[in-house]
Design an enzyme around this catalytic site. Structure first.
Site, PDB file in Angstrom:
ATOM      1  CG  ASP A  40     -27.980  -7.509  59.535  1.00  0.00           C
ATOM      2  OD1 ASP A  40     -26.738  -7.661  59.923  1.00  0.00           O
ATOM      3  OD2 ASP A  40     -28.692  -8.209  60.357  1.00  0.00           O
ATOM      4  CG  ASP A  57     -34.829 -14.452  57.750  1.00  0.00           C
ATOM      5  OD1 ASP A  57     -34.154 -15.429  57.347  1.00  0.00           O
ATOM      6  OD2 ASP A  57     -35.575 -14.495  58.698  1.00  0.00           O
ATOM      7  CG  LEU A  58     -29.128 -14.133  54.602  1.00  0.00           C
ATOM      8  CD1 LEU A  58     -27.735 -14.418  55.096  1.00  0.00           C
ATOM      9  CD2 LEU A  58     -28.987 -13.638  53.185  1.00  0.00           C
ATOM     10  CB  SER A 117     -15.569 -19.431  63.539  1.00  0.00           C
ATOM     11  OG  SER A 117     -15.203 -19.563  64.626  1.00  0.00           O
ATOM     12  CG  HIS A 119     -15.240 -21.383  67.904  1.00  0.00           C
ATOM     13  ND1 HIS A 119     -14.562 -21.717  69.018  1.00  0.00           N
ATOM     14  CD2 HIS A 119     -15.170 -19.918  67.880  1.00  0.00           C
ATOM     15  CE1 HIS A 119     -14.275 -20.596  69.839  1.00  0.00           C
ATOM     16  NE2 HIS A 119     -14.901 -19.758  69.171  1.00  0.00           N
ATOM     17  CE1 TYR A 142     -20.721 -19.421  64.606  1.00  0.00           C
ATOM     18  CE2 TYR A 142     -18.785 -19.966  66.030  1.00  0.00           C
ATOM     19  CZ  TYR A 142     -19.364 -19.111  65.176  1.00  0.00           C
ATOM     20  OH  TYR A 142     -18.611 -18.146  64.720  1.00  0.00           O
ATOM     21  NE  ARG A 180      -9.876 -19.447  72.289  1.00  0.00           N
ATOM     22  CZ  ARG A 180     -10.670 -18.802  71.561  1.00  0.00           C
ATOM     23  NH1 ARG A 180     -11.162 -17.467  71.969  1.00  0.00           N
ATOM     24  NH2 ARG A 180     -10.950 -19.042  70.444  1.00  0.00           N
TER      25      ARG A 180
HETATM   26  C1  15L Z   1     -16.239 -16.739  67.106  1.00  0.00           C
HETATM   27  O1  15L Z   1     -16.296 -17.518  66.253  1.00  0.00           O
HETATM   28  C2  15L Z   1     -17.348 -15.861  67.754  1.00  0.00           C
HETATM   29  O2  15L Z   1     -18.310 -15.561  66.762  1.00  0.00           O
HETATM   30  C3  15L Z   1     -16.997 -14.989  68.693  1.00  0.00           C
HETATM   31  O3  15L Z   1     -18.207 -14.445  69.390  1.00  0.00           O
HETATM   32  C4  15L Z   1     -15.648 -15.226  69.625  1.00  0.00           C
HETATM   33  O4  15L Z   1     -16.264 -16.061  70.518  1.00  0.00           O
HETATM   34  C5  15L Z   1     -14.790 -15.913  68.647  1.00  0.00           C
HETATM   35  O5  15L Z   1     -14.977 -16.833  67.660  1.00  0.00           O
HETATM   36  C6  15L Z   1     -13.548 -16.471  69.489  1.00  0.00           C
HETATM   37  O6  15L Z   1     -13.150 -17.597  69.329  1.00  0.00           O
HETATM   38  O7  15L Z   1     -13.025 -15.668  70.334  1.00  0.00           O
END
Ligand code: 15L
Length: 279
Positions: A40, A57-58, A117, A119, A142, A180
């Site tokens: 980390d 640091d990556l 994620s 997202h 993101y 959600r």
């Molecule tokens: C994620 O990818 C985030 O890193 C996290 O903080 C949450 O927001 C999560 O998704 C989510 O969708 O609840």
């Protein structure tokens, strides 16, 4: 190609080891593999038995290649975990992730478990049920960075024969915190189990796995999770009565699986040093 025996893991590298998920994985995976190398940018608790701690640091490739020495599998969690200016996402999520895949390849680590994620598909309407092959619909820069990591994983599987699991993590936490999250919750013990399955499965190839608990409500079919033997035990439904009390919200972001990330976010509009259009 398939293999039928779990690979022997001598050293596993965990990036983002000081973060929320990293801390839980550190504790949960301890003792399961002979050596856990914890990386980390933040200082961490001193290494215990079977652990090594690396503060690095990556964004600097030399650091990543040094940290990868002698490693046979990587769990790559380190990233900016939400929306930010594109320049920041680019450095911490895109470039750093490329460094991890490339250093793994050069140093002979054959497996990457990549923290993607939900997202990456956040603009999928909540009325749709999808699986791992659904079209990417990122809801933020993101989310785009997570889609990039998945594409990079695919490339390293197809071109270099690596094993890659992309975990489209939902909402990690001790308990679900919103309506959600009745659909998206991933409990700490299920997260440990999921990552353990990804490390131990005899063969991954390229697998997109939704990182969720055994939630009664779900938008995501998860055949790859079953294939690698992931059997989650927690269910967000245990918190449903409490989370569903009170009037329903009419927030338009609740129409999409990415929830609040699908709203207008001005932090991403104008990266540092780039003036707003017309400004
Ligand atoms: C994620 O990818 C985030 O890193 C996290 O903080 C949450 O927001 C999560 O998704 C989510 O969708 O609840």
């Amino acid at each position: 190609m398939t293999r039928d025996r779990a690979p022997a893991r001598t050293r596993v590298l965990l990036t983002g080891a000081a973060g929320g998920i990293g801390t839980v994985l550190r504790a949960g995976l301890r003792g399961r593999y002979p050596e856990l190398r914890l990386l980390d940018t933040e200082a961490m608790d001193a290494a215990g038995e079977g652990e090594e701690v690396v503060v690095a640091d990556l964004r600097d490739y030399a650091n990543v290649e040094a940290a990868m020495e002698g490693v046979d599998a990587v769990v790559h969690l380190a990233a900016i975990p939400g929306e930010a200016a594109f320049a920041e996402i680019c450095a911490h999520n895109l470039v750093a992730t490329y460094h991890v895949f490339e250093a793994a390849r050069r140093q002979g680590a054959t497996r990457v478990v990549y923290a993607s994620s939900n997202h990456a598909i956040g603009f999928t309407p909540v009325t749709e049920r999808i699986g791992p092959d659904a079209p990417l619909r990122p809801d933020t820069y993101y989310g785009v960075s997570k889609a990039f990591g998945e594409a990079l994983g695919r490339l390293y599987v197809d071109k270099f024969g690596m094993d890659v699991a992309c975990l489209r993590i939902g909402s990690f936490g001790e308990r679900p915190g919103s309506r959600r999250e009745l659909f998206t919750w991933l409990s700490p013990r299920d997260a440990v189990e999921l990552v353990g399955c990804c490390l131990d499965a005899p063969y991954l190839g390229f697998a997109i796995v939704y990182g969720i608990s055994a939630n009664t409500r779900t938008w995501w079919d998860n055949p790859e999770a079953e294939r690698i033997g992931y059997r989650p035990v927690d269910d967000a439904e245990a918190f449903a009565a409490e989370l569903l009390a009170g009037p329903a919200s009419d927030d338009p972001t609740e129409r999409f699986q990415g929830g609040p990330f699908t709203g207008r976010d001005t932090t991403a509009d104008h990266p540092p040093g780039v003036p707003p259009r017309g400004g």
